[in-house]
Enzyme design. Structure first.
Site, PDB file in Angstrom:
ATOM      1  N   GLU A 109      10.902  -7.174  13.744  1.00  0.00           N
ATOM      2  CA  GLU A 109      10.650  -6.641  12.398  1.00  0.00           C
ATOM      3  C   GLU A 109      11.985  -6.418  11.697  1.00  0.00           C
ATOM      4  O   GLU A 109      13.004  -6.158  12.343  1.00  0.00           O
ATOM      5  CB  GLU A 109       9.849  -5.332  12.552  1.00  0.00           C
ATOM      6  CG  GLU A 109       9.585  -4.548  11.296  1.00  0.00           C
ATOM      7  CD  GLU A 109       8.708  -5.251  10.275  1.00  0.00           C
ATOM      8  OE1 GLU A 109       9.002  -6.402   9.955  1.00  0.00           O
ATOM      9  OE2 GLU A 109       7.774  -4.615   9.756  1.00  0.00           O
ATOM     10  N   ASP A 110      11.974  -6.519  10.384  1.00  0.00           N
ATOM     11  CA  ASP A 110      13.219  -6.271   9.643  1.00  0.00           C
ATOM     12  C   ASP A 110      13.474  -4.775   9.530  1.00  0.00           C
ATOM     13  O   ASP A 110      14.573  -4.304   9.762  1.00  0.00           O
ATOM     14  CB  ASP A 110      13.187  -6.937   8.254  1.00  0.00           C
ATOM     15  CG  ASP A 110      11.940  -6.602   7.446  1.00  0.00           C
ATOM     16  OD1 ASP A 110      11.024  -5.930   7.976  1.00  0.00           O
ATOM     17  OD2 ASP A 110      11.873  -7.007   6.273  1.00  0.00           O
ATOM     18  N   ASP A 113       9.647   1.546   8.280  1.00  0.00           N
ATOM     19  CA  ASP A 113       9.751   2.595   7.262  1.00  0.00           C
ATOM     20  C   ASP A 113       8.697   3.656   7.612  1.00  0.00           C
ATOM     21  O   ASP A 113       8.942   4.518   8.458  1.00  0.00           O
ATOM     22  CB  ASP A 113       9.512   1.906   5.906  1.00  0.00           C
ATOM     23  CG  ASP A 113       9.703   2.805   4.711  1.00  0.00           C
ATOM     24  OD1 ASP A 113       9.541   4.019   4.849  1.00  0.00           O
ATOM     25  OD2 ASP A 113      10.001   2.302   3.618  1.00  0.00           O
ATOM     26  N   LYS A 141      13.989   3.656   9.424  1.00  0.00           N
ATOM     27  CA  LYS A 141      14.185   4.842   8.573  1.00  0.00           C
ATOM     28  C   LYS A 141      13.435   6.000   9.226  1.00  0.00           C
ATOM     29  O   LYS A 141      12.273   6.242   8.900  1.00  0.00           O
ATOM     30  CB  LYS A 141      13.615   4.589   7.172  1.00  0.00           C
ATOM     31  CG  LYS A 141      14.314   3.499   6.382  1.00  0.00           C
ATOM     32  CD  LYS A 141      13.637   3.331   5.020  1.00  0.00           C
ATOM     33  CE  LYS A 141      14.292   2.296   4.168  1.00  0.00           C
ATOM     34  NZ  LYS A 141      13.536   2.008   2.926  1.00  0.00           N
ATOM     35  N   PHE A 162      16.399   2.381  -0.274  1.00  0.00           N
ATOM     36  CA  PHE A 162      15.854   1.027  -0.316  1.00  0.00           C
ATOM     37  C   PHE A 162      17.004   0.033  -0.136  1.00  0.00           C
ATOM     38  O   PHE A 162      18.025   0.116  -0.808  1.00  0.00           O
ATOM     39  CB  PHE A 162      15.156   0.786  -1.653  1.00  0.00           C
ATOM     40  CG  PHE A 162      14.480  -0.550  -1.723  1.00  0.00           C
ATOM     41  CD1 PHE A 162      13.283  -0.771  -1.067  1.00  0.00           C
ATOM     42  CD2 PHE A 162      15.058  -1.599  -2.422  1.00  0.00           C
ATOM     43  CE1 PHE A 162      12.668  -2.015  -1.110  1.00  0.00           C
ATOM     44  CE2 PHE A 162      14.453  -2.843  -2.474  1.00  0.00           C
ATOM     45  CZ  PHE A 162      13.252  -3.047  -1.812  1.00  0.00           C
ATOM     46  N   VAL A 163      16.840  -0.905   0.787  1.00  0.00           N
ATOM     47  CA  VAL A 163      17.908  -1.862   1.094  1.00  0.00           C
ATOM     48  C   VAL A 163      17.436  -3.302   0.898  1.00  0.00           C
ATOM     49  O   VAL A 163      16.234  -3.591   0.978  1.00  0.00           O
ATOM     50  CB  VAL A 163      18.439  -1.679   2.542  1.00  0.00           C
ATOM     51  CG1 VAL A 163      19.089  -0.318   2.717  1.00  0.00           C
ATOM     52  CG2 VAL A 163      17.335  -1.871   3.565  1.00  0.00           C
ATOM     53  N   ASP A 169      14.188  -8.340   0.671  1.00  0.00           N
ATOM     54  CA  ASP A 169      14.220  -8.677  -0.753  1.00  0.00           C
ATOM     55  C   ASP A 169      13.910  -7.493  -1.662  1.00  0.00           C
ATOM     56  O   ASP A 169      13.386  -6.461  -1.226  1.00  0.00           O
ATOM     57  CB  ASP A 169      13.169  -9.752  -1.055  1.00  0.00           C
ATOM     58  CG  ASP A 169      11.760  -9.158  -1.090  1.00  0.00           C
ATOM     59  OD1 ASP A 169      11.380  -8.439  -0.141  1.00  0.00           O
ATOM     60  OD2 ASP A 169      11.048  -9.384  -2.078  1.00  0.00           O
ATOM     61  N   ARG A 175      17.336 -12.119  -0.522  1.00  0.00           N
ATOM     62  CA  ARG A 175      17.160 -12.429   0.909  1.00  0.00           C
ATOM     63  C   ARG A 175      18.349 -13.196   1.478  1.00  0.00           C
ATOM     64  O   ARG A 175      18.639 -13.126   2.661  1.00  0.00           O
ATOM     65  CB  ARG A 175      15.896 -13.260   1.119  1.00  0.00           C
ATOM     66  CG  ARG A 175      14.600 -12.526   0.786  1.00  0.00           C
ATOM     67  CD  ARG A 175      13.420 -13.282   1.369  1.00  0.00           C
ATOM     68  NE  ARG A 175      12.151 -12.870   0.783  1.00  0.00           N
ATOM     69  CZ  ARG A 175      11.435 -11.820   1.166  1.00  0.00           C
ATOM     70  NH1 ARG A 175      11.862 -11.055   2.137  1.00  0.00           N
ATOM     71  NH2 ARG A 175      10.284 -11.532   0.584  1.00  0.00           N
TER      72      ARG A 175
END
Ligand code: 5GP
Length: 190
Positions: A109-110, A113, A141, A162-163, A169, A175
């Protein structure tokens, strides 16, 4: 538009972003993560599941650090709209196309959250009776996590900003940035 110089504030659609985690820091950490995974006790031919869209670059880099035979499959899940979670999961590519039963699964996973996406995916995968499920995420996070998921490996724990970049994206943009950027107007880490 994405600015060519990556050490400066950039503009994506209506928002500005500041440099946050560099390309070098990411590649060093991804290499460490791969080495650690190489030491895990996994059965034959584990299955990596990359959660699209955001994890495609991380998954590609991480997989190349692995020294064992693994398969990869992709699944498209989406809970974000702009910079905010919609609070529900949309599963777009529901078919994994590969067997899961009795296999060791590593979800890539990226960013975790609220944890909703991972919570949902783990429930779905459990129905297919894998031998095990592990979650690897580039970013976490911790302050935002609401859903009870155990993350096995974390690249970087970050605050709730938020990154974008390295696959992540904002409105489809950013991206291709090699490093990670955070929404401008908030404090940079020490
Ligand atoms: P969760 O379901 O854990 O609340 O959110 C996970 C998903 O939300 C991630 O896979 C990612 O698509 C999106 N997301 C969460 N935080 C961010 C962020 O800071 N930046 C971007 N670009 N996406 C995020």
């Amino acid at each position: 538009m994405v600015a060519a110089i990556e050490d400066q504030r950039i503009q994506l659609a209506d928002l500005s972003f500041d440099p946050y985690i560099s390309e070098e820091e990411i590649s060093q950490r991804v290499a460490e993560m791969g080495q650690e995974i190489n030491g895990w006790d996994l059965g034959p031919k584990p299955l990596l599941i990359s959660v699209l869209n955001g994890s495609f670059i991380f998954a590609a880099d991480l997989m190349r650090q692995l020294d064992f035979t693994a398969e990869i499959a992709f699944i498209q899940l989406n809970s974000y709209d702009g910079t905010r979670s919609k609070g529900e999961i949309v599963m777009e590519g529901a078919q994994l196309g590969v067997p899961v039963r009795n296999r060791d699964i590593i979800i890539i996973e990226d960013i975790v959250d609220s944890g909703l996406t991972m919570f949902y995916l783990v429930q779905e995968l459990k129905k297919r009776l894998p031998a095990s499920i592990r979650i690897v995420t580039l970013l976490h996070k911790p302050e935002m996590q609401e859903f009870p998921v155990t993350v096995d490996q974390i690249g970087f724990s970050i605050p709730s900003d938020f990154v974008v970049g390295y696959g992540l994206d904002y409105r489809g943009l950013g991206r291709n940035l090699k490093g990670l950027y955070k929404l401008a107007g908030q404090d940079l880490p020490a």
